[in-house]
Design a protein around this motif. Structure first.
Motif, short mmCIF file in Angstrom:
data_model
loop_
_atom_site.label_atom_id
_atom_site.label_comp_id
_atom_site.label_asym_id
_atom_site.label_seq_id
_atom_site.Cartn_x
_atom_site.Cartn_y
_atom_site.Cartn_z
N TYR A 1 -44.21 -26.64 6.22
CA TYR A 1 -44.65 -25.67 7.22
C TYR A 1 -46.17 -25.54 7.17
O TYR A 1 -46.84 -25.61 8.20
N GLU A 2 -46.71 -25.39 5.97
CA GLU A 2 -48.16 -25.26 5.82
C GLU A 2 -48.88 -26.54 6.25
O GLU A 2 -49.95 -26.48 6.86
N PRO B 1 -36.56 -23.65 0.02
CA PRO B 1 -37.75 -22.87 0.40
C PRO B 1 -39.09 -23.48 -0.03
O PRO B 1 -40.05 -23.45 0.75
N GLU C 1 -41.75 -24.56 2.79
CA GLU C 1 -43.05 -23.89 2.90
C GLU C 1 -44.19 -24.92 2.85
O GLU C 1 -45.15 -24.82 3.61
N SER D 1 -42.02 -19.59 11.10
CA SER D 1 -40.97 -20.32 10.38
C SER D 1 -39.61 -19.73 10.73
O SER D 1 -39.46 -18.51 10.83
N PHE E 1 -44.27 -16.81 5.89
CA PHE E 1 -43.12 -17.60 5.49
C PHE E 1 -42.13 -16.75 4.70
O PHE E 1 -42.52 -16.02 3.80
N ARG E 2 -40.86 -16.82 5.05
CA ARG E 2 -39.72 -16.12 4.43
C ARG E 2 -39.72 -14.60 4.63
O ARG E 2 -38.93 -13.90 4.00
#
Length: 149
Positions: free
Chosen positions: A106-107, A99, A103, A77, A125-126
């Motif tokens: 992204y997932e 965020p 997320e 990410s 992530f992050r």
């Protein structure tokens, strides 16, 4: 969604000196999620990446996909891909998704890639990560689900 896709001979992600994701030959994908992105963006981008013909065939031509060569994919990410640097000296990140939404998408993107049966590794992530790769070629591609470029 935006992605920097690099064809690699290997790639890995470390956090605090520990490897959290690694692949051999395949793609390292740096992924940024935009504010208005949705499931369709994740699906389009995953399909595009899985089917890009940038691996060499027997004649040395870029004619094979990562699926064809059974390569790995490392997804990291990177919200900074949505940075707007046109004005001033400090990037603006207002185009990046918040965020929680980022997320989730992204997932979802990672899940679609995993559905191909390929080895798919990720960063966290992050998290602050150290990404290492050996770019093969070099081959580096910029993709945007909104076709901004």
């Amino acid at each position: 969604m935006r992605a920097v896709v690099q064809r690699v001979s290997r790639g890995s992600v470390e956090i605090d000196g520990s490897t959290v994701g690694a692949i051999g030959a395949g793609f390292v994908v740096l992924l940024g999620v935009a504010r208005d992105d949705g499931e369709a963006d994740a699906a389009w981008l995953a399909d595009k990446i899985l089917n890009l013909r940038v691996f060499e065939d027997e004649q040395g031509k870029m004619n094979r996909s990562v699926v064809d060569v059974r390569g790995g994919i490392l997804v990291v990410s990177q919200f900074t891909l949505l940075a707007d640097c046109r004005a001033g000296r400090r990037p603006s990140f207002t185009a990046a998704a918040d965020p929680a939404d980022a997320e989730r998408l992204y997932e979802r993107f990672v899940a679609i890639l995993r559905g191909s049966g390929l080895e798919v590794a990720t960063g966290v992530f992050r998290a602050m990560m150290q990404v290492s790769l050996v770019n093969d070629g070099p081959v580096t591609l910029l993709l945007d689900s909104r076709k901004a470029f």
